[in-house]
Design a protein around this motif. Structure first.
Motif, PDB file in Angstrom:
ATOM      1  N   ARG A 191      58.021  20.006  51.911  1.00  0.00           N
ATOM      2  CA  ARG A 191      57.462  18.664  51.994  1.00  0.00           C
ATOM      3  C   ARG A 191      57.544  17.978  50.640  1.00  0.00           C
ATOM      4  N   LEU A 192      57.547  16.649  50.653  1.00  0.00           N
ATOM      5  CA  LEU A 192      57.624  15.893  49.405  1.00  0.00           C
ATOM      6  C   LEU A 192      56.425  16.205  48.519  1.00  0.00           C
ATOM      7  N   ASP A 193      55.241  16.203  49.123  1.00  0.00           N
ATOM      8  CA  ASP A 193      54.017  16.591  48.415  1.00  0.00           C
ATOM      9  C   ASP A 193      53.706  18.030  48.800  1.00  0.00           C
ATOM     10  N   SER A 194      53.972  18.950  47.894  1.00  0.00           N
ATOM     11  CA  SER A 194      53.860  20.373  48.229  1.00  0.00           C
ATOM     12  C   SER A 194      52.429  20.885  48.228  1.00  0.00           C
ATOM     13  N   GLY A 195      51.523  20.121  47.608  1.00  0.00           N
ATOM     14  CA  GLY A 195      50.135  20.564  47.574  1.00  0.00           C
ATOM     15  C   GLY A 195      49.531  20.407  46.184  1.00  0.00           C
ATOM     16  N   THR A 196      48.261  20.763  46.091  1.00  0.00           N
ATOM     17  CA  THR A 196      47.514  20.655  44.841  1.00  0.00           C
ATOM     18  C   THR A 196      47.056  22.039  44.404  1.00  0.00           C
ATOM     19  N   VAL A 197      47.179  22.290  43.125  1.00  0.00           N
ATOM     20  CA  VAL A 197      46.713  23.548  42.539  1.00  0.00           C
ATOM     21  C   VAL A 197      45.608  23.223  41.538  1.00  0.00           C
ATOM     22  N   MET A 198      44.516  23.947  41.631  1.00  0.00           N
ATOM     23  CA  MET A 198      43.432  23.791  40.664  1.00  0.00           C
ATOM     24  C   MET A 198      43.445  24.962  39.691  1.00  0.00           C
ATOM     25  N   ILE A 199      43.214  24.649  38.421  1.00  0.00           N
ATOM     26  CA  ILE A 199      43.007  25.681  37.403  1.00  0.00           C
ATOM     27  C   ILE A 199      41.658  25.405  36.747  1.00  0.00           C
ATOM     28  N   ARG A 200      40.863  26.445  36.625  1.00  0.00           N
ATOM     29  CA  ARG A 200      39.549  26.285  35.986  1.00  0.00           C
ATOM     30  C   ARG A 200      39.351  27.400  34.968  1.00  0.00           C
ATOM     31  N   THR A 201      38.939  27.030  33.768  1.00  0.00           N
ATOM     32  CA  THR A 201      38.619  28.032  32.752  1.00  0.00           C
ATOM     33  C   THR A 201      37.107  28.227  32.727  1.00  0.00           C
ATOM     34  N   LEU A 202      36.685  29.476  32.633  1.00  0.00           N
ATOM     35  CA  LEU A 202      35.268  29.812  32.651  1.00  0.00           C
ATOM     36  C   LEU A 202      34.762  30.039  31.230  1.00  0.00           C
ATOM     37  N   ALA A 203      33.461  30.133  31.115  1.00  0.00           N
ATOM     38  CA  ALA A 203      32.850  30.335  29.800  1.00  0.00           C
ATOM     39  C   ALA A 203      33.284  31.676  29.218  1.00  0.00           C
ATOM     40  N   ALA A 204      33.451  31.689  27.902  1.00  0.00           N
ATOM     41  CA  ALA A 204      33.846  32.925  27.219  1.00  0.00           C
ATOM     42  C   ALA A 204      32.747  33.982  27.357  1.00  0.00           C
ATOM     43  N   ILE A 205      33.173  35.228  27.541  1.00  0.00           N
ATOM     44  CA  ILE A 205      32.246  36.355  27.671  1.00  0.00           C
ATOM     45  C   ILE A 205      32.330  37.183  26.391  1.00  0.00           C
ATOM     46  N   PRO A 206      31.273  37.208  25.587  1.00  0.00           N
ATOM     47  CA  PRO A 206      31.343  37.935  24.303  1.00  0.00           C
ATOM     48  C   PRO A 206      31.389  39.447  24.515  1.00  0.00           C
ATOM     49  N   THR A 207      32.052  40.121  23.584  1.00  0.00           N
ATOM     50  CA  THR A 207      32.131  41.586  23.653  1.00  0.00           C
ATOM     51  C   THR A 207      31.711  42.236  22.336  1.00  0.00           C
ATOM     52  N   ALA A 208      31.242  41.438  21.390  1.00  0.00           N
ATOM     53  CA  ALA A 208      31.025  41.916  20.020  1.00  0.00           C
ATOM     54  C   ALA A 208      30.116  43.137  19.946  1.00  0.00           C
ATOM     55  N   HIS A 209      29.126  43.225  20.812  1.00  0.00           N
ATOM     56  CA  HIS A 209      28.169  44.333  20.717  1.00  0.00           C
ATOM     57  C   HIS A 209      28.337  45.355  21.849  1.00  0.00           C
ATOM     58  N   LEU A 210      29.471  45.285  22.534  1.00  0.00           N
ATOM     59  CA  LEU A 210      29.705  46.207  23.637  1.00  0.00           C
ATOM     60  C   LEU A 210      30.444  47.454  23.154  1.00  0.00           C
ATOM     61  N   THR A 211      30.301  48.528  23.914  1.00  0.00           N
ATOM     62  CA  THR A 211      31.043  49.761  23.655  1.00  0.00           C
ATOM     63  C   THR A 211      31.842  50.103  24.910  1.00  0.00           C
ATOM     64  N   GLN A 212      32.632  51.156  24.802  1.00  0.00           N
ATOM     65  CA  GLN A 212      33.425  51.564  25.959  1.00  0.00           C
ATOM     66  C   GLN A 212      32.546  51.994  27.133  1.00  0.00           C
ATOM     67  N   ASP A 213      31.289  52.342  26.863  1.00  0.00           N
ATOM     68  CA  ASP A 213      30.371  52.683  27.954  1.00  0.00           C
ATOM     69  C   ASP A 213      30.052  51.458  28.816  1.00  0.00           C
ATOM     70  N   ASP A 214      30.210  50.275  28.234  1.00  0.00           N
ATOM     71  CA  ASP A 214      29.922  49.031  28.955  1.00  0.00           C
ATOM     72  C   ASP A 214      31.116  48.546  29.776  1.00  0.00           C
ATOM     73  N   LEU A 215      32.230  49.274  29.690  1.00  0.00           N
ATOM     74  CA  LEU A 215      33.476  48.817  30.310  1.00  0.00           C
ATOM     75  C   LEU A 215      33.351  48.545  31.817  1.00  0.00           C
ATOM     76  N   PRO A 216      32.799  49.459  32.613  1.00  0.00           N
ATOM     77  CA  PRO A 216      32.725  49.192  34.068  1.00  0.00           C
ATOM     78  C   PRO A 216      31.938  47.926  34.395  1.00  0.00           C
ATOM     79  N   ASP A 217      30.811  47.724  33.713  1.00  0.00           N
ATOM     80  CA  ASP A 217      29.994  46.533  33.983  1.00  0.00           C
ATOM     81  C   ASP A 217      30.724  45.267  33.551  1.00  0.00           C
ATOM     82  N   LEU A 218      31.452  45.322  32.440  1.00  0.00           N
ATOM     83  CA  LEU A 218      32.204  44.158  31.958  1.00  0.00           C
ATOM     84  C   LEU A 218      33.305  43.784  32.951  1.00  0.00           C
ATOM     85  N   ILE A 219      34.029  44.773  33.434  1.00  0.00           N
ATOM     86  CA  ILE A 219      35.096  44.523  34.412  1.00  0.00           C
ATOM     87  C   ILE A 219      34.511  43.932  35.693  1.00  0.00           C
TER      88      ILE A 219
END
Length: 240
Positions: A191-219
């Motif tokens: 079709r001439l107009d193939s559709g609309t795509v939305m892109i949204r960026t979310l708030a940054a999630i800090p990791t400065a005080h996290l350890t590898q033990d926090d990995l599952p919860d972060l994911i």
């Protein structure tokens, strides 16, 4: 007929953009800002050829959170043309090593300073990720990752792999989720107009005080935020 014409034009465009990208890479090899310019070479003309309308909801954090790990959902090969419109400055991508065999694009990807991971060799893959972590810490460069690891074909988000989140924690940099609406199941390239795509960026999630033990919860947190965002954009586009 329109679909065939578009695919022909896209093939030609892919080659022209590849040549331009390789020339840029040869002029300033491995400059981390090459990736942004190469992404624009591909994305801007492609959106017109494909007849797609892009609706971007970005925020200042995405532009200024530097360095960071950007994570995005991975639907199809068209992601190059969708996300290429918003790749921020000094941001390189992680891709599989086999990309280097793609004519023009593979050489461009390498010269643009992107990271090629040999997923079939865990030792080499870990070494590449370790170098990437050092890049985040010392070279004012962000990393763009598709944490699903492969295309989800417009279905539900696949499970996230750990690498992007391990890098962010080890480098102490924030994670910035970027979501695209489920375009791959809805665009109509005949079709001439193939559709609309939305892109949204979310708030940054800090990791400065996290350890590898926090990995599952972060994911789990990142995946939930992205899944919720994608579903919300899909409802908005469908008028529900």
């Amino acid at each position: 007929m329109l679909f065939a014409l578009r695919m022909s034009l896209m093939g030609l465009h892919f080659m022209v953009a590849g040549v331009l990208g390789v020339l840029l890479g040869l002029c300033r090899p491995f400059n981390p800002d090459n990736s942004r310019w190469c992404a624009r070479f591909y994305a801007l003309p492609a959106m017109r050829i494909l007849g797609l309308t892009l609706n971007t909801e970005s925020n200042q954090v995405f532009t200024n959170a530097h360095p960071c790990v950007v994570i995005a959902n991975h639907q199809s090969n068209y992601d190059l043309f969708i996300f290429g419109n918003i790749v921020p400055r000094r941001t390189v991508c992680i891709g599989k090593k086999s990309l280097k065999w793609v004519p023009l694009f593979g050489q461009l990807f390498w010269l643009a300073g992107n990271v090629l991971i040999d997923r079939g060799n865990p030792l080499k893959a870990r070494h590449s990720l370790r170098n990437t972590t050092e890049t985040l810490q010392k070279k004012d460069t962000s990393i763009w990752v598709f944490p699903e690891g492969t295309r989800n074909l417009g279905q539900d988000l696949l499970p996230f792999k750990r690498g992007a989140f391990q890098m962010a924690i080890e480098a102490g940099v924030p994670i910035v989720p970027v979501c695209a609406s489920t375009y791959s199941r809805h665009m109509k390239l005949d079709r001439l107009d193939s559709g609309t795509v939305m892109i949204r960026t979310l708030a940054a999630i800090p990791t400065a005080h996290l350890t590898q033990d926090d990995l599952p919860d972060l994911i789990a947190l990142c995946r939930l935020q992205m899944k919720t965002c994608i579903e919300e954009m899909d409802r908005q586009l469908s008028g529900a």
